[in-house]
Write an enzyme that holds these catalytic residues in place. Structure first.
Site, PDB file in Angstrom:
ATOM      1  N   GLU A 189       0.710  -1.207  -0.320  1.00 17.43           N
ATOM      2  CA  GLU A 189       0.065  -0.087   0.018  1.00 17.43           C
ATOM      3  C   GLU A 189       0.852   1.350   0.115  1.00 17.43           C
ATOM      4  O   GLU A 189       0.159   2.490  -0.168  1.00 17.43           O
ATOM      5  CB  GLU A 189      -0.887  -0.123   1.229  1.00 17.43           C
ATOM      6  CG  GLU A 189      -0.197   0.013   2.636  1.00 17.43           C
ATOM      7  CD  GLU A 189       0.207  -1.374   3.097  1.00 17.43           C
ATOM      8  OE1 GLU A 189       0.576  -2.316   2.250  1.00 17.43           O
ATOM      9  OE2 GLU A 189      -0.079  -1.534   4.576  1.00 17.43           O
ATOM     10  N   CYS A 294      16.340  -6.467   0.023  1.00 11.45           N
ATOM     11  CA  CYS A 294      16.474  -7.598   1.116  1.00 11.45           C
ATOM     12  C   CYS A 294      17.987  -8.339   0.828  1.00 11.45           C
ATOM     13  O   CYS A 294      18.349  -9.263   1.616  1.00 11.45           O
ATOM     14  CB  CYS A 294      15.437  -8.495   0.861  1.00 11.45           C
ATOM     15  SG  CYS A 294      15.561  -9.293  -1.045  1.00 11.45           S
TER      16      CYS A 294
HETATM   17  P1  NAD Z   1       5.819  -5.947   5.145  1.00 14.12           P
HETATM   18  O1  NAD Z   1       5.748  -7.328   5.558  1.00 14.12           O
HETATM   19  O2  NAD Z   1       5.565  -4.749   6.003  1.00 14.12           O
HETATM   20  O3  NAD Z   1       4.717  -6.038   3.969  1.00 14.12           O
HETATM   21  C1  NAD Z   1       4.787  -6.845   2.932  1.00 14.12           C
HETATM   22  C2  NAD Z   1       3.451  -7.216   2.223  1.00 14.12           C
HETATM   23  O4  NAD Z   1       2.463  -7.523   3.614  1.00 14.12           O
HETATM   24  C3  NAD Z   1       2.565  -5.804   2.015  1.00 14.12           C
HETATM   25  O5  NAD Z   1       1.821  -6.056   0.749  1.00 14.12           O
HETATM   26  C4  NAD Z   1       1.604  -5.452   3.276  1.00 14.12           C
HETATM   27  O6  NAD Z   1       0.447  -4.717   2.914  1.00 14.12           O
HETATM   28  C5  NAD Z   1       1.310  -6.727   3.902  1.00 14.12           C
HETATM   29  N1  NAD Z   1       1.169  -6.585   5.183  1.00 14.12           N
HETATM   30  C6  NAD Z   1       1.862  -5.626   6.011  1.00 14.12           C
HETATM   31  N2  NAD Z   1       1.325  -6.155   7.341  1.00 14.12           N
HETATM   32  C7  NAD Z   1       0.512  -7.027   7.188  1.00 14.12           C
HETATM   33  C8  NAD Z   1      -0.314  -7.770   8.253  1.00 14.12           C
HETATM   34  N3  NAD Z   1      -0.237  -7.405   9.777  1.00 14.12           N
HETATM   35  N4  NAD Z   1      -1.185  -8.672   7.731  1.00 14.12           N
HETATM   36  C9  NAD Z   1      -1.066  -9.082   6.687  1.00 14.12           C
HETATM   37  N5  NAD Z   1      -0.541  -8.575   5.432  1.00 14.12           N
HETATM   38  C10 NAD Z   1       0.406  -7.510   5.895  1.00 14.12           C
HETATM   39  O7  NAD Z   1       7.142  -5.639   4.352  1.00 14.12           O
HETATM   40  P2  NAD Z   1       7.640  -4.276   3.522  1.00 14.12           P
HETATM   41  O8  NAD Z   1       7.948  -3.133   4.774  1.00 14.12           O
HETATM   42  O9  NAD Z   1       6.648  -3.814   2.614  1.00 14.12           O
HETATM   43  O10 NAD Z   1       9.074  -4.729   2.754  1.00 14.12           O
HETATM   44  C11 NAD Z   1      10.349  -4.749   3.620  1.00 14.12           C
HETATM   45  C12 NAD Z   1      10.479  -6.299   3.968  1.00 14.12           C
HETATM   46  O11 NAD Z   1      10.632  -7.159   3.063  1.00 14.12           O
HETATM   47  C13 NAD Z   1      11.944  -6.384   4.440  1.00 14.12           C
HETATM   48  O12 NAD Z   1      11.989  -6.992   5.851  1.00 14.12           O
HETATM   49  C14 NAD Z   1      12.822  -7.001   3.535  1.00 14.12           C
HETATM   50  O13 NAD Z   1      13.772  -7.830   3.934  1.00 14.12           O
HETATM   51  C15 NAD Z   1      11.591  -7.867   3.110  1.00 14.12           C
HETATM   52  N6  NAD Z   1      12.014  -8.462   1.705  1.00 14.12           N
HETATM   53  C16 NAD Z   1      12.518  -9.729   1.502  1.00 14.12           C
HETATM   54  C17 NAD Z   1      12.826 -10.108   0.227  1.00 14.12           C
HETATM   55  C18 NAD Z   1      13.209 -11.563   0.033  1.00 14.12           C
HETATM   56  O14 NAD Z   1      13.361 -11.872  -0.967  1.00 14.12           O
HETATM   57  N7  NAD Z   1      13.489 -12.134   1.240  1.00 14.12           N
HETATM   58  C19 NAD Z   1      12.561  -9.145  -0.941  1.00 14.12           C
HETATM   59  C20 NAD Z   1      12.109  -7.927  -0.564  1.00 14.12           C
HETATM   60  C21 NAD Z   1      11.644  -7.562   0.637  1.00 14.12           C
END
Ligand code: NAD
Length: 511
Positions: A189, A294
């Protein structure tokens, strides 16, 4: 190299970011929405709709209705469409990059780099005819042949993070739809417009309505997908606590789940390494995309007595990194995604200093860092003498902060990495091939670089970490992505003997 981006010709950067259902923009009627900021100015630029439970049901119903015709579409037709998608994304990459800069904040070179890595996945999916081939065993028993085919799952969903709003969806949807599934994307979002732009291109490429859906929203959208019986599989990329929640809830509801989580990537520098090359690598891997990757390097493990020299080499490079908005063609590092995230990253600088680390370069002193007004900027930071146990070492920072931990030998470096709860990426810098080979054997991490700081696999391998960086069995994209988005069926067949017209209906014999 400086890059200038194009203004998006589509309405992708509209004031209101809607869903995409049945091949069209569909505004939400939930009455719920969230702000989308321009990170470079700190001002709200638009709003994004948040789905209600009813809208989740509508999106899934659309994707379900599109599935039978899509899975019956020939491989050659699907391949032609995939080539079209690939070409459209390549042609319109500057517009897409401008959307990434507008909402994520990354500078044009990072935005175009993200799209280039996404395009690799579209190109891989163009080879779907080769990838979906099954196997055949003639005369497994007398007159009996056995063969294995791969079939799609049905409706599958992808939930993606803010940091790669174009590439991570491309990791998922290309293989998902080429395998014959219909796909629902729930983007972050924080930067939701790239998903709508991709939806327009996918439609223009010839993908039938309902095959590619975008559902905007927050937890209600995600939980709706996790609980819906018609969603057969979930791909997730995001932080570790949410990845764990997605994996546990999705599998409890009978779905196939791959959930990629957070990271804390260490780069080992052995005493024999070329320190100039290691410093160049550490700087680009730590500060590229403002550290919001990441696979970013967040910890350098300086082995032996090279600590002072290595820190000097890294520090000397930092004043040359130009921080600024993505609209400035000379900027090399943009702002962080939100004010809240910037403040969280900055808090680790304070806790690190309070707990005994040395702030060699403090990004809070950068003139563009103004906590009261303006964009979400933070300059680059370098922390030395960091030790395990400090909050800044134990947690993922996800910002432009590089930490140096001094270790006495190779064994201590390996122990620290293997004790980390994360296992996404790691790298070793050395001139010693034997040491590098031993490292690849010893290390409990899913993606390893040898003199390569960010070892993101090319699209024909698969991407995934170990431990708390991935929940599930199959890594993302590449061959494991094809396995994830298909299920295998084994057929045992027998036909009447053409000479006698007789068929032996006895139980198939093994000899
Ligand atoms: P996030 O976990 O906050 O959000 C990811 C997705 O989950 C979003 O679409 C969000 O709307 C949804 N979400 C968030 N909170 C939620 C909840 N309580 N319940 C259900 N859905 C929920 O992650 P972010 O801040 O958008 O991205 C950064 C994170 O992603 C970092 O920790 C990074 O390391 C990780 N990441 C990992 C990889 C990988 O390949 N391992 C790649 C890119 C990013």
């Amino acid at each position: 190299m400086t890059q200038v981006l194009a203004t998006p010709a589509s309405a992708a950067l509209a004031d209101r970011v809607t869903h995409w259902i049945d091949g069209a923009r569909v505004p939400s009627t939930s009455g719920r929405s969230g702000p989308v900021y321009d990170p470079a100015t700190g001002r709200q630029a638009r709003t994004v709709d948040f789905a209600s439970a009813e809208e989740v049901a509508r999106a899934v119903a659309s994707a379900k209705a599109a599935f039978p015709a899509w899975r019956a579409t020939s491989i050659s037709k699907r391949t032609e469409i995939m080539f079209n998608i690939r070409n459209l994304v390549a042609e319109r990459r500057r517009e897409l990059a401008a959307i990434l800069t507008a909402e994520h904040g990354k500078v044009p070179s990072d935005a175009l780099g993200e799209i280039a890595r996404g395009l690799e996945n579209l190109e891989f999916a163009c080879g779907i005819a080769q990838l979906l081939k099954g196997s055949y065993s003639e005369q497994a028993s007398g007159g009996v042949d056995v063969y294995q085919i791969r079939q799609p799952l049905g409706v599958v969903a992808g939930i993606t993070p803010f940091n790669f709003p174009a590439m991570v969806p491309m990791w998922m949807f290309a293989n998902a739809i080429m395998c014959g599934n219909t796909f629902i994307l729930k983007p972050s979002e924080k930067d939701p417009s790239a998903a709508l732009f991709l939806a327009e291109l996918v439609r223009e490429a010839g993908v039938p309505d309902g095959v590619f859906t975008v559902l905007q929203g927050d937890r209600i959208a995600v939980d709706g997908l996790l609980e819906h019986p018609d969603v057969k599989a979930i791909s997730f990329v995001g932080s570790t606590p949410i990845a764990k929640h997605i994996y546990e809830t999705g599998t409890r509801n009978g779905k196939r789940v791959q959930a990629l989580g957070g990271a804390k990537n260490h780069m080992v520098v052995l005493p024999d390494a070329d320190l100039g090359m290691a410093a160049d690598a550490a700087v680009s891997a730590a500060y590229g995309s403002a550290g919001e990757r990441c696979m970013a390097i967040s910890v350098v493990l300086a082995v032996g007595d090279i600590g002072d020299a290595l820190v000097d080499e890294i520090r000397a490079r930092l004043p040359k990194i130009k921080v600024g908005p993505g609209t400035d063609p000379s900027a090399e590092m943009g702002p962080l995604v939100t004010r809240e995230h910037r403040d969280k990253v900055a808090s680790y600088l304070q806790s690190g200093a309070d707990q005994g680390a040395r702030l060699v370069v403090d990004g809070r002193e950068h003139p563009l860092y103004d906590p009261s007004t303006g964009g979400f900027f933070l300059g680059v930071s370098l922390m030395d003498h960091v030790k395990p146990g400090m909050d800044s070492y134990e947690n993922e920072i996800f910002g432009p902060v590089l930490q140096v931990v001094r270790v006495k030998d190779y064994a201590e470096a390996v122990r620290l990495i293997n004790e980390s709860p994360y296992g996404n990426g790691t790298a070793i810098f050395t001139r010693d091939g034997g040491a590098a080979r031993q490292f690849q054997f010893d290390i409990e991490v899913g993606m390893v670089g040898i003199n390569v700081p960010i070892p993101v696999p090319v699209a024909y391998y698969s991407f995934g970490g170990w431990k708390a960086s991935l929940f599930g069995d199959l890594h993302m994209y590449g061959p494991e992505g094809i396995a994830f988005y298909t299920r295998s069926k084994v057929v045992t067949s027998r036909w009447p003997d053409p000479a006698t017209s007789k068929v032996d209906l006895g139980f198939p014999r093994t000899r």
